[in-house]
Motif scaffolding. Structure first.
Motif, PDB file in Angstrom:
ATOM      1  N   CYS A   1       5.785   1.784  10.902  1.00 38.84           N
ATOM      2  CA  CYS A   1       4.757   2.292   9.994  1.00 38.84           C
ATOM      3  C   CYS A   1       5.326   2.508   8.598  1.00 38.84           C
ATOM      4  O   CYS A   1       4.690   2.166   7.595  1.00 38.84           O
ATOM      5  N   LEU A   2       6.534   3.065   8.516  1.00 39.32           N
ATOM      6  CA  LEU A   2       7.175   3.254   7.214  1.00 39.32           C
ATOM      7  C   LEU A   2       7.463   1.930   6.530  1.00 39.32           C
ATOM      8  O   LEU A   2       7.358   1.812   5.301  1.00 39.32           O
ATOM      9  N   SER A   3       7.826   0.915   7.296  1.00 34.64           N
ATOM     10  CA  SER A   3       8.109  -0.395   6.707  1.00 34.64           C
ATOM     11  C   SER A   3       6.863  -1.028   6.115  1.00 34.64           C
ATOM     12  O   SER A   3       6.954  -1.831   5.174  1.00 34.64           O
ATOM     13  N   VAL A   4       5.691  -0.672   6.646  1.00 31.86           N
ATOM     14  CA  VAL A   4       4.436  -1.207   6.119  1.00 31.86           C
ATOM     15  C   VAL A   4       3.952  -0.404   4.914  1.00 31.86           C
ATOM     16  O   VAL A   4       3.493  -0.953   3.916  1.00 31.86           O
ATOM     17  N   LEU A   5       4.081   0.918   4.998  1.00 31.78           N
ATOM     18  CA  LEU A   5       3.613   1.774   3.907  1.00 31.78           C
ATOM     19  C   LEU A   5       4.550   1.761   2.706  1.00 31.78           C
ATOM     20  O   LEU A   5       4.099   1.842   1.556  1.00 31.78           O
ATOM     21  N   PHE A   6       5.863   1.658   2.952  1.00 33.92           N
ATOM     22  CA  PHE A   6       6.847   1.667   1.869  1.00 33.92           C
ATOM     23  C   PHE A   6       7.775   0.453   2.024  1.00 33.92           C
ATOM     24  O   PHE A   6       8.962   0.606   2.371  1.00 33.92           O
ATOM     25  N   PRO A   7       7.277  -0.745   1.785  1.00 33.79           N
ATOM     26  CA  PRO A   7       8.084  -1.949   2.035  1.00 33.79           C
ATOM     27  C   PRO A   7       9.313  -2.059   1.143  1.00 33.79           C
ATOM     28  O   PRO A   7      10.362  -2.527   1.585  1.00 33.79           O
ATOM     29  N   ILE A   8       9.213  -1.620  -0.123  1.00 30.34           N
ATOM     30  CA  ILE A   8      10.356  -1.734  -1.032  1.00 30.34           C
ATOM     31  C   ILE A   8      11.490  -0.807  -0.579  1.00 30.34           C
ATOM     32  O   ILE A   8      12.659  -1.195  -0.538  1.00 30.34           O
ATOM     33  N   TRP A   9      11.134   0.435  -0.249  1.00 27.48           N
ATOM     34  CA  TRP A   9      12.159   1.364   0.243  1.00 27.48           C
ATOM     35  C   TRP A   9      12.796   0.840   1.517  1.00 27.48           C
ATOM     36  O   TRP A   9      14.017   0.919   1.681  1.00 27.48           O
ATOM     37  N   TYR A  10      11.977   0.303   2.413  1.00 25.50           N
ATOM     38  CA  TYR A  10      12.497  -0.154   3.699  1.00 25.50           C
ATOM     39  C   TYR A  10      13.469  -1.312   3.523  1.00 25.50           C
ATOM     40  O   TYR A  10      14.491  -1.390   4.207  1.00 25.50           O
ATOM     41  N   LYS A  11      13.178  -2.210   2.593  1.00 30.39           N
ATOM     42  CA  LYS A  11      14.036  -3.385   2.412  1.00 30.39           C
ATOM     43  C   LYS A  11      15.282  -3.068   1.592  1.00 30.39           C
ATOM     44  O   LYS A  11      16.335  -3.662   1.816  1.00 30.39           O
ATOM     45  N   CYS A  12      15.160  -2.137   0.654  1.00 27.94           N
ATOM     46  CA  CYS A  12      16.260  -1.937  -0.299  1.00 27.94           C
ATOM     47  C   CYS A  12      17.053  -0.652  -0.076  1.00 27.94           C
ATOM     48  O   CYS A  12      18.259  -0.631  -0.359  1.00 27.94           O
ATOM     49  N   HIS A  13      16.412   0.391   0.408  1.00 24.88           N
ATOM     50  CA  HIS A  13      17.071   1.692   0.459  1.00 24.88           C
ATOM     51  C   HIS A  13      17.218   2.258   1.868  1.00 24.88           C
ATOM     52  O   HIS A  13      17.748   3.361   2.013  1.00 24.88           O
ATOM     53  N   ARG A  14      16.755   1.562   2.864  1.00 22.43           N
ATOM     54  CA  ARG A  14      16.905   2.062   4.231  1.00 22.43           C
ATOM     55  C   ARG A  14      18.372   2.036   4.632  1.00 22.43           C
ATOM     56  O   ARG A  14      19.054   1.037   4.432  1.00 22.43           O
ATOM     57  N   PRO A  15      18.902   3.134   5.190  1.00 24.49           N
ATOM     58  CA  PRO A  15      20.304   3.129   5.633  1.00 24.49           C
ATOM     59  C   PRO A  15      20.555   2.023   6.652  1.00 24.49           C
ATOM     60  O   PRO A  15      19.735   1.768   7.534  1.00 24.49           O
TER      61      PRO A  15
END
Length: 339
Positions: A143-157
């Protein structure tokens, strides 16, 4: 003679309530005697047989998934979740099969069988908690990857999946340890303490993880539906796997958790009703833990090559995170950004 009641030895169908647990621990068998009709007896043995067959098939399917993800498929963040979920489901099915075996044909002495049975029940509770929490983490991260795709791709640990899985296993172990500790500590003064402790911990687990799972899955379903209509794309196989797994869990495995609340808050249930409900919920929970490998195969396989591809290729396709255009197939990829 038809209509004549008979006596039958039953297992956890009676021992989940406070009275049944007391009788179980104080008797020489795994369960008290219940006098029921031949029809209910036939239903009990039929459902028990189906549950045992489901456990065996589910253990085989989850073992195959564990082997493929350990040696044949490169692990992506989602593959780490699936691997841990398969381990939890395998442990749950193993405990359930052991409990059914002890109920129908105890192979040990009475006291030893009771201790082994109680140990299997505690481990089953631990596996159920781990499976619920892991499925909640899977749906929440998607769900987070869909709502915040930029954060998920670039800033996810990078190691987020492994850290979350380790934390959830530790949490499930801690909860089970606390339940076992208080149960043993208050065993003699008040045997109802075991059930009360289990009720408190179950309330916390279902009250926290279940709403988060339902909310994240609902948001994911809405977003997938919108993107499918807007971009004319097929929904990602990964999202289909998540939504199908959550739906199966809510449909099949949730009744086992509700059963505890039903026994606690609704007193005086007829023995036959309680017996049939726990047996059916036990079968449905086995079905839920066995369904994920089937979901992976159905979602990952192609209609034209369903029986010609290797299981590793089917699993890789089911767990990939790339969108698919209508009428096109993208090569199977399971990225190796996390080991």
């Amino acid at each position: 003679m038809p209509g004549r009641p008979i006596s039958l030895q039953l297992g956890s169908c009676a021992s989940s309530s406070p009275e049944g647990m007391n009788n179980t621990l104080n008797s020489s068998s795994l369960a008290p005697d219940l006098t029921i009709s031949p029809t209910v007896t036939w239903v009990y043995f039929s459902v028990t047989f189906l549950a045992m067959v489901t456990c065996i098939l589910g253990m085989a399917g989850n073992s195959m998934v564990i082997w493929l993800l350990s040696f044949r498929v490169q692990r992506s963040p989602f593959c780490v979740y699936v691997l841990n979920l398969a381990v939890a489901d395998l442990l749950f099915l193993l405990c359930m099969a052991s409990m059914i075996g002890l109920e129908t044909r105890p192979l040990l002495t009475a006291n030893t069988s009771i201790r082994v049975y109680e140990g299997m029940r505690r481990i089953k509770y631990f596996a159920y908690t781990a499976s619920l929490s892991l499925l909640t983490a899977i749906s929440t991260q998607r769900c987070l990857s869909v709502l915040f795709p930029i954060w998920y791709k670039c800033h996810r640990p990078q190691r987020l999946s492994s850290v979350v899985c380790g934390a959830l296993w530790a949490l499930a172990l801690l909860m089970n340890f606390l339940a076992s500790f208080f149960c043993v500590r208050f065993w003699h003064p008040s045997e109802n303490q075991c059930f009360q402790v289990d009720m408190v911990l179950s309330s916390l687990i279902l009250g926290i993880f279940m709403p988060v799972m339902i909310l994240s899955s609902t948001i994911l379903l809405i977003q997938v539906r919108k993107s499918t209509l807007l971009w004319r794309r097929r929904p990602r196989r990964l999202f289909v796997v998540i939504l199908a797994s959550v739906l199966v869990f809510l449909t099949c495995s949730l009744p086992l958790g509700i059963y505890w609340f039903l026994l606690y808050w609704v007193g005086g249930l007829p023995k036959v009703v309680s017996l049939l409900y726990i047996c059916l919920s036990r079968f449905s929970s086995c079905l839920s833990s066995s369904a994920n490998p089937v979901i992976y195969f159905l979602v990952g396989s192609q209609k034209s090559h369903r029986l010609q591809e290797s299981l590793g290729a089917v699993l890789r396709r089911a767990l990939r995170d790339e969108p698919e255009l209508e009428g096109r197939e993208i090569p199977s990829v399971c990225t190796n950004d996390e080991i």
